[in-house]
Enzyme design. Structure first.
Site, PDB file in Angstrom:
ATOM      1  CB  CYS A 109      -6.077  -7.857   3.957  1.00  0.00           C
ATOM      2  SG  CYS A 109      -7.334  -6.838   3.172  1.00  0.00           S
ATOM      3  CG  PHE A 140      -3.056  -2.451   4.375  1.00  0.00           C
ATOM      4  CD1 PHE A 140      -2.423  -2.119   3.191  1.00  0.00           C
ATOM      5  CD2 PHE A 140      -2.338  -2.334   5.561  1.00  0.00           C
ATOM      6  CE1 PHE A 140      -1.101  -1.697   3.173  1.00  0.00           C
ATOM      7  CE2 PHE A 140      -1.010  -1.902   5.570  1.00  0.00           C
ATOM      8  CZ  PHE A 140      -0.398  -1.587   4.362  1.00  0.00           C
ATOM      9  CB  CYS A 141      -4.419  -6.607   0.304  1.00  0.00           C
ATOM     10  SG  CYS A 141      -6.178  -7.043   0.356  1.00  0.00           S
ATOM     11  CB  THR A 142      -4.627  -4.105  -4.137  1.00  0.00           C
ATOM     12  OG1 THR A 142      -3.222  -4.323  -4.135  1.00  0.00           O
ATOM     13  CG2 THR A 142      -4.985  -3.086  -5.214  1.00  0.00           C
ATOM     14  CB  ILE A 147      -4.964   0.305  -0.813  1.00  0.00           C
ATOM     15  CG1 ILE A 147      -4.114  -0.505   0.165  1.00  0.00           C
ATOM     16  CG2 ILE A 147      -4.322   1.656  -1.081  1.00  0.00           C
ATOM     17  CD1 ILE A 147      -2.865  -1.092  -0.470  1.00  0.00           C
TER      18      ILE A 147
END
Length: 310
Positions: A189, A182-184, A211
Site C-alpha cells: 500500500c 491497506f495491505c498485509t 493489517i
C-alpha cells in the site's frame, strides 16, 4: 550454527524499508552468514529501493538480526512487526537480490520520496468511516478471500503488477476523494500510494504497519476488520492479537481455505480444493496424490516432508 530448540517459542519478524539502497548487493552474504549462524529461516529481498522480508527464529536470534539491519549505512530503520508461531514456519533461509522489493513493474515509482500519508492503526477507523473516503485493498484476490476491512474495494487482482492498470481504469472515480489503502504489512500500500501520487492524486493515505499492525493494536471490539489475514508462511492466516488463524493452504493451488471450504466434496488433502478442482488435469492430480502419499509416509515416520511455502 545456533539452532532453535523444539520447545522454544518462535518469533516471526516481518520487515520492510523503502530507501535508496545503493550497495544492496554487498549486504547479501553478511545477511546469509548471520541468519545461518543463528538458525534464522525465511526470505529477505534486497533491491535499490530497499529491503523486504519475513523471517523466523528464536527471540535472541531475531534481536541479533535487528541489530545488524539497523546498523547498515543508508538503510535507516525498517518497519518491524513481531508475532509468534507454534512451529518454525519456514523451511530454509533465502536472501535474494531483486529489481524491486515488491514488484509493481512501473518505472519511476519512488516510495521513498513520493509515498502518501501514514495513518496510525488507532486513527484508521476515523479516516475510513468518513463518507468522502474510498478504501482500497491492495492485496490479491486469494488474500482478500478470507478477510478484509468492512466495505473496502477489492480490485480482484491476481498479482500486484495488475494494480496500476486497475488504478488507471478507475482514476476518475478516485479524483476529489480521500483514498485510504491497506495491505498485509504496509509495503504494497505504501508503494501504491506513490503510484497514485504519480498519477496526480494527492489526498492519499496508507495504513502504517498494515493489517498486521492493526490486528495487533486495535481491540477486536473496536475493529472494522472482518475475517482473517493471510500471511506468507506456514501459519497461513492470523486474527486479532496476531494469533494463528483457522485457514489452511491448498497444496495444489496455494489458495487459503476456510474450515467451511475444507468440508467441500472437492477438497482432498494435498490434491484439490473448491478453487482448483475443475482446473487441474488428471496428470497433475496424480502427481499431487503421490506427493501427498510421501507427506503422509514421512509424517508416520516422524520426519518432515517440505512441500514449499507461500
Amino acid at each position: 550454527m545456533q539452532q532453535t530448540e523444539a520447545n522454544e517459542p518462535i518469533t516471526v519478524l516481518a520487515l520492510y524499508r523503502f530507501a535508496r539502497f545503493d550497495d544492496f548487493e554487498a549486504q547479501r552474504e553478511p545477511l546469509i552468514a548471520l541468519c545461518r549462524r543463528f538458525g534464522i529461516r525465511g526470505t529477505l529481498l534486497l533491491a535499490h529501493e530497499g529491503i523486504n522480508g519475513t523471517v523466523a527464529g528464536s527471540a535472541d536470534a531475531i534481536v541479533e538480526l535487528v541489530a545488524h539491519l539497523t546498523a547498515i549505512p543508508g538503510l535507516g530503520v525498517p518497519d518491524f512487526k513481531y508475532s509468534h508461531a507454534s512451529h518454525m514456519p519456514f523451511h530454509r533461509m533465502k536472501v535474494r537480490l531483486k529489481k524491486e522489493i515488491v514488484t509493481m513493474g512501473v518505472e519511476g515509482v519512488d516510495p521513498a520520496a513520493q509515498a502518501g500519508t501514514y495513518v496510525d492503526p488507532r486513527e484508521w477507523n476515523a479516516l475510513v468511516s468518513q463518507p468522502d473516503t474510498v478504501v482500497i485493498d491492495t492485496r490479491n484476490a486469494y488474500e482478500t478471500a478470507i478477510g478484509s476491512f468492512r466495505d473496502a474495494i477489492d480490485p480482484s487482482t491476481q498479482s500486484f503488477t495488475e494494480f496500476p492498470r486497475w488504478v488507471d481504469e478507475n482514476l476518475e472515480r478516485l479524483k476529489d476523494r480521500k483514498v485510504a489503502m491497506f495491505c498485509t504489512g504496509g509495503i504494497r500500500c505504501e508503494k501504491a500510494t506513490a503510484y497514485l501520487r504519480m498519477r496526480g492524486l494527492d489526498d492519499v493515505f496508507h495504513l502504517k504497519g498494515g493489517i498486521l499492525k492493526y490486528l495487533e493494536e486495535v481491540p477486536s471490539h473496536d475493529s472494522l476488520w472482518e475475517g482473517e489475514c493471510f500471511v506468507f508462511d506456514e501459519r497461513v492466516s492470523v486474527g486479532h492479537g496476531l494469533v494463528e488463524g483457522s485457514a489452511t493452504l491448498c497444496r495444489a493451488c496455494r489458495h487459503p481455505l476456510t474450515p467451511e471450504e475444507r468440508q467441500s466434496e472437492h477438497f482432498r488433502e494435498g490434491i484439490s480444493c473448491p478453487h482448483c478442482h475443475d482446473g487441474k488435469s488428471k496428470a497433475e492430480r496424480a502427481r499431487y496424490a503421490e506427493r501427498q502419499r510421501q507427506v503422509e509416509l514421512a509424517r508416520q515416520r516422524g520426519r518432515a516432508f517440505p512441500i514449499g511455502q507461500g
